[in-house]
Design a protein around this motif. Structure first.
Motif, PDB file in Angstrom:
ATOM      1  N   GLU A  17      -5.306  -7.406  -4.139  1.00  0.00           N
ATOM      2  CA  GLU A  17      -6.149  -6.244  -3.539  1.00  0.00           C
ATOM      3  C   GLU A  17      -5.883  -6.356  -2.217  1.00  0.00           C
ATOM      4  O   GLU A  17      -5.728  -5.370  -1.449  1.00  0.00           O
ATOM      5  N   ASP A  18      -6.279  -7.499  -1.644  1.00  0.00           N
ATOM      6  CA  ASP A  18      -6.148  -7.949  -0.287  1.00  0.00           C
ATOM      7  C   ASP A  18      -4.798  -7.584   0.571  1.00  0.00           C
ATOM      8  O   ASP A  18      -4.493  -7.066   1.500  1.00  0.00           O
ATOM      9  N   TYR A  19      -3.991  -8.333  -0.298  1.00  0.00           N
ATOM     10  CA  TYR A  19      -2.506  -8.101   0.158  1.00  0.00           C
ATOM     11  C   TYR A  19      -1.871  -6.757  -0.072  1.00  0.00           C
ATOM     12  O   TYR A  19      -1.181  -6.278   0.766  1.00  0.00           O
ATOM     13  N   GLU A  20      -2.068  -6.164  -1.018  1.00  0.00           N
ATOM     14  CA  GLU A  20      -1.625  -4.757  -1.045  1.00  0.00           C
ATOM     15  C   GLU A  20      -2.342  -3.746  -0.253  1.00  0.00           C
ATOM     16  O   GLU A  20      -1.602  -2.841   0.131  1.00  0.00           O
ATOM     17  N   ARG A  21      -3.776  -4.025   0.217  1.00  0.00           N
ATOM     18  CA  ARG A  21      -3.910  -3.413   1.309  1.00  0.00           C
ATOM     19  C   ARG A  21      -3.396  -3.454   2.590  1.00  0.00           C
ATOM     20  O   ARG A  21      -2.964  -2.402   3.522  1.00  0.00           O
ATOM     21  N   TRP A  22      -3.230  -4.634   2.820  1.00  0.00           N
ATOM     22  CA  TRP A  22      -2.165  -4.930   4.121  1.00  0.00           C
ATOM     23  C   TRP A  22      -0.831  -4.385   4.204  1.00  0.00           C
ATOM     24  O   TRP A  22      -0.495  -3.970   5.158  1.00  0.00           O
ATOM     25  N   VAL A  23      -0.224  -4.114   3.084  1.00  0.00           N
ATOM     26  CA  VAL A  23       1.047  -3.825   2.671  1.00  0.00           C
ATOM     27  C   VAL A  23       0.915  -2.259   3.353  1.00  0.00           C
ATOM     28  O   VAL A  23       1.738  -1.757   4.096  1.00  0.00           O
ATOM     29  N   ARG A  24       0.035  -1.644   2.675  1.00  0.00           N
ATOM     30  CA  ARG A  24      -0.301  -0.162   2.731  1.00  0.00           C
ATOM     31  C   ARG A  24      -0.631   0.053   4.385  1.00  0.00           C
ATOM     32  O   ARG A  24      -0.153   1.080   5.018  1.00  0.00           O
ATOM     33  N   GLU A  25      -1.538  -0.767   4.650  1.00  0.00           N
ATOM     34  CA  GLU A  25      -2.120  -0.434   6.215  1.00  0.00           C
ATOM     35  C   GLU A  25      -1.301  -0.944   7.257  1.00  0.00           C
ATOM     36  O   GLU A  25      -1.595  -0.474   8.508  1.00  0.00           O
ATOM     37  N   PHE A  26      -0.653  -2.079   7.310  1.00  0.00           N
ATOM     38  CA  PHE A  26       0.068  -2.613   8.148  1.00  0.00           C
ATOM     39  C   PHE A  26       1.588  -2.723   8.118  1.00  0.00           C
ATOM     40  O   PHE A  26       2.525  -2.582   8.854  1.00  0.00           O
ATOM     41  N   ASP A  27       2.160  -3.329   6.965  1.00  0.00           N
ATOM     42  CA  ASP A  27       3.298  -3.539   6.788  1.00  0.00           C
ATOM     43  C   ASP A  27       4.068  -2.196   6.540  1.00  0.00           C
ATOM     44  O   ASP A  27       5.022  -2.175   7.444  1.00  0.00           O
ATOM     45  N   TYR A  28       3.925  -1.493   5.869  1.00  0.00           N
ATOM     46  CA  TYR A  28       4.601  -0.182   5.738  1.00  0.00           C
ATOM     47  C   TYR A  28       4.808   0.491   7.040  1.00  0.00           C
ATOM     48  O   TYR A  28       5.917   0.886   7.526  1.00  0.00           O
TER      49      TYR A  28
END
Length: 102
Positions: A17-28
């Motif tokens: 869930e931490d990685y996926e939040r980072w994907v949505r908030e920063f990576d994308y």
């Protein structure tokens, strides 16, 4: 157009869930600033379809305009920051590039 594929595993102790939040908030959002990226999706791999399990947890699929342009974009400050941050979440990934069969 070429595609780039990243097969990924989380670092020990990293919560999905931490990685996926980072994907949505920063990576994308960061990937959207790179002119060579046409589209980008990150997929959570729930389970192997067949019995073989190689341990990958995520698959990134990136459609790009041109391989050399993408490589240049990876040297840009936003991409360098992305690469710096991603190292906290993922072990080094297996990656490939290819083109669709027409």
């Amino acid at each position: 157009m070429p595609f780039v594929f990243f097969l990924q595993r989380l670092r020990p102790g990293v919560r999905p869930e931490d990685y996926e939040r980072w994907v949505r908030e920063f990576d994308y959002p960061t990937a959207r600033t790179l002119s060579s990226i046409v589209s980008y999706r990150n997929f959570r791999l729930n389970a192997p379809f067949r019995k073989t399990d190689v341990g990958y947890q995520y698959l990134e699929v990136i459609e790009i305009t041109d391989l050399e342009a993408y490589r240049k974009d990876l040297d840009s400050p936003p991409a360098q920051e992305l690469r710096r941050q991603i190292a906290a979440y993922l072990v080094p990934s297996d990656n490939f590039w290819g083109e669709p069969i027409a």
